[in-house]
Design a protein around this motif. Structure first.
Motif, short mmCIF file in Angstrom:
data_model
loop_
_atom_site.label_atom_id
_atom_site.label_comp_id
_atom_site.label_asym_id
_atom_site.label_seq_id
_atom_site.Cartn_x
_atom_site.Cartn_y
_atom_site.Cartn_z
N UNK A 108 0.88 -1.33 -0.17
CA UNK A 108 -0.03 -0.19 -0.08
C UNK A 108 0.71 1.21 -0.06
N UNK A 109 2.14 1.08 0.18
CA UNK A 109 3.13 2.34 0.15
C UNK A 109 3.12 3.06 -1.13
N UNK A 110 2.83 4.28 -1.40
CA UNK A 110 2.88 4.83 -2.74
C UNK A 110 4.12 5.69 -2.67
N UNK A 111 4.76 5.97 -1.87
CA UNK A 111 5.99 6.75 -2.13
C UNK A 111 6.96 6.14 -3.10
N UNK A 112 7.61 7.18 -3.84
CA UNK A 112 8.87 6.83 -4.55
C UNK A 112 9.96 7.65 -3.89
N UNK A 113 11.40 7.35 -3.97
CA UNK A 113 12.18 8.05 -3.34
C UNK A 113 13.69 8.06 -3.92
N UNK A 114 14.51 8.62 -3.92
CA UNK A 114 15.89 8.33 -4.33
C UNK A 114 16.51 7.41 -3.47
N UNK A 115 17.21 6.73 -4.18
CA UNK A 115 17.90 5.57 -3.13
C UNK A 115 18.40 6.08 -1.97
N UNK A 116 19.13 7.03 -1.80
CA UNK A 116 19.81 7.58 -0.57
C UNK A 116 18.75 7.83 0.45
N UNK A 117 17.23 7.99 0.22
CA UNK A 117 16.45 7.84 1.11
C UNK A 117 15.44 6.60 1.27
N UNK A 118 15.84 5.77 0.56
CA UNK A 118 14.83 4.39 0.54
C UNK A 118 14.96 3.78 1.72
N UNK A 119 16.06 3.48 1.92
CA UNK A 119 16.47 2.65 3.26
C UNK A 119 15.90 3.00 4.42
N UNK A 120 16.05 4.36 4.68
CA UNK A 120 15.92 4.84 5.84
C UNK A 120 14.28 4.98 6.06
N UNK A 121 13.73 5.16 4.81
CA UNK A 121 12.20 5.31 4.86
C UNK A 121 11.65 4.00 5.12
N UNK A 122 12.03 3.01 4.63
CA UNK A 122 11.69 1.56 4.80
C UNK A 122 11.52 0.86 6.17
N UNK A 123 12.84 1.72 6.94
CA UNK A 123 12.62 1.25 8.54
C UNK A 123 11.66 1.63 9.13
N UNK A 124 11.02 2.54 8.74
CA UNK A 124 9.85 3.27 9.56
C UNK A 124 8.72 3.41 8.82
N UNK A 125 8.55 2.80 7.51
CA UNK A 125 7.46 2.66 6.64
C UNK A 125 6.08 2.20 7.42
N UNK A 126 4.94 2.89 7.29
CA UNK A 126 3.71 2.24 8.12
C UNK A 126 3.27 1.03 7.67
N UNK A 127 3.61 0.84 6.20
CA UNK A 127 3.26 -0.67 5.53
C UNK A 127 4.09 -1.64 5.62
N UNK A 128 5.34 -1.42 6.47
CA UNK A 128 6.01 -2.60 6.74
C UNK A 128 5.46 -3.72 7.69
N UNK A 129 5.65 -4.85 7.43
CA UNK A 129 4.94 -5.76 8.13
C UNK A 129 5.23 -5.82 9.73
N UNK A 130 4.20 -5.96 10.77
CA UNK A 130 4.37 -5.81 12.08
C UNK A 130 4.77 -7.30 12.59
N UNK A 131 5.70 -7.28 13.57
CA UNK A 131 6.31 -8.32 14.11
C UNK A 131 5.24 -8.68 15.25
N UNK A 132 5.52 -9.98 15.72
CA UNK A 132 4.63 -10.22 17.04
C UNK A 132 5.13 -9.43 18.14
N UNK A 133 4.40 -8.42 19.01
CA UNK A 133 4.92 -7.64 20.08
C UNK A 133 5.02 -8.42 21.16
N UNK A 134 5.03 -9.67 21.44
CA UNK A 134 4.89 -10.23 22.79
C UNK A 134 6.49 -10.46 23.04
N UNK A 135 6.83 -9.80 24.19
CA UNK A 135 8.30 -10.05 24.45
C UNK A 135 8.66 -11.52 25.13
N UNK A 136 9.72 -11.91 24.92
CA UNK A 136 10.23 -13.38 25.61
C UNK A 136 9.56 -14.62 24.93
#
Length: 296
Positions: free
Chosen positions: A118-146
């Motif tokens: 669902x992410x519609x952004x297009x970015x220069x490669x210098x911005x791409x990796x940083x954006x993908x670390x915080x992208x709201x469309x990135x899959x969520x991991x199980x939040x249960x610790x331990x």
């Protein structure tokens, strides 16, 4: 001879000319950078150029530093260590830098790797990796610790996963509840987890005990929202320990489960206390933490 040299230089200039590509980020409602190409044509051209950078193995983009085989074929940095030969021509994989493609890459708008989600952004490669670390469309991991759970999925799937796979977690209703951690004197690292439901959202309360050095233990208490970072900004939480003529309070914005609690604990950006402090508020080895969620 002069005519021949002039013809050669003219041919070289013709080969080296490249179409103008807009470098303006899209997806924020801004207009395309002015050029001889209309916005649709510019986007199409950039998309065509981006396709030239697709890795033939994983279909992700090959980004600088770009290495090629002896025939000029590209493969991304993630796949390259796993390959014995070029996946395109089966020739040897050398350490030849493709400086021309690296230069072209600086002018191309690449789609976010989560475009299919669902992410519609297009970015220069210098911005791409940083954006993908915080992208709201990135899959969520199980939040249960331990739990060492490797589950990943969309935000809408998180709560069904917790209810089906982590049934031992208790859920309390209301804006103001008591999180009771039992047997806090248990040795070693221990996690206590509880869910709090209010304001039509679910919050995960985490109390984690870590042994920093032998004989010295610390407790870290934090609240995270089962939601995005943007949603988390709409809430605040307060944790409070109450004892005889004593009170210990922490107030903050809940973390999104996209961030998790590890970084907050590492930076002590949560309620932190040691075992001697815990004993001042505990009752027979059980520790009650008052948790209040509010909207801001």
């Amino acid at each position: 001879m002069t005519d021949k040299l002039g013809y050669c230089f003219q041919a070289m200039n013709s080969v080296m000319q490249m179409p103008h590509v807009s470098c303006k980020r899209r997806g924020h409602g801004g207009s395309a950078a002015s050029s001889n190409l209309n916005p649709t044509s510019s986007s199409s051209t950039s998309g065509e150029l981006a396709s030239l950078f697709e890795c033939p193995v994983c279909f992700e983009y090959v980004l600088p530093p770009i290495l090629q085989c002896h025939s000029g074929h590209l493969v991304c940095q993630s796949c390259r260590p796993m390959l014995q030969c070029c996946p395109t021509c089966r020739g040897p994989l050398g350490n030849i830098r493709n400086l021309a493609m690296e230069k072209v890459a600086t002018t191309v708008d690449f789609p976010c790797k989560f475009a299919s989600s669902g992410c519609k952004l297009t970015l220069l490669y210098s911005e791409k990796i940083e954006h993908e670390e915080v992208c709201e469309f990135r899959p969520y991991q199980c939040p249960c610790p331990g739990a060492l759970c490797k589950w990943e999925g969309s935000l809408e799937q998180v709560m069904p996963h917790l209810l089906n796979s982590h049934k031992s977690i208790t859920t309390l209703q209301g804006e103001d509840i008591v999180f009771l951690a039992t047997d806090i004197n248990l040795p070693g690292a221990v996690d206590w987890v509880m869910m709090q439901e209010c304001f039509n959202h679910n919050f995960m309360l985490v109390l984690e005990k870590q042994e920093k050095i032998e004989g010295y233990q610390q407790f870290f208490a934090i609240v995270q929202l089962i939601g995005s970072r943007r949603q988390a900004e709409n809430f605040a939480y307060r944790l409070e320990l109450n004892g005889t003529k004593r009170r210990l309070t922490w107030e903050a914005t809940p973390r999104s489960i996209h961030e998790g609690v590890s970084s907050a604990i590492f930076n002590s950006d949560c309620l932190v206390f040691d075992t001697s402090m815990a004993k001042l508020f505990a009752d027979n080895g059980n520790l009650g933490i008052n948790v209040t969620i509010s909207m801001v």
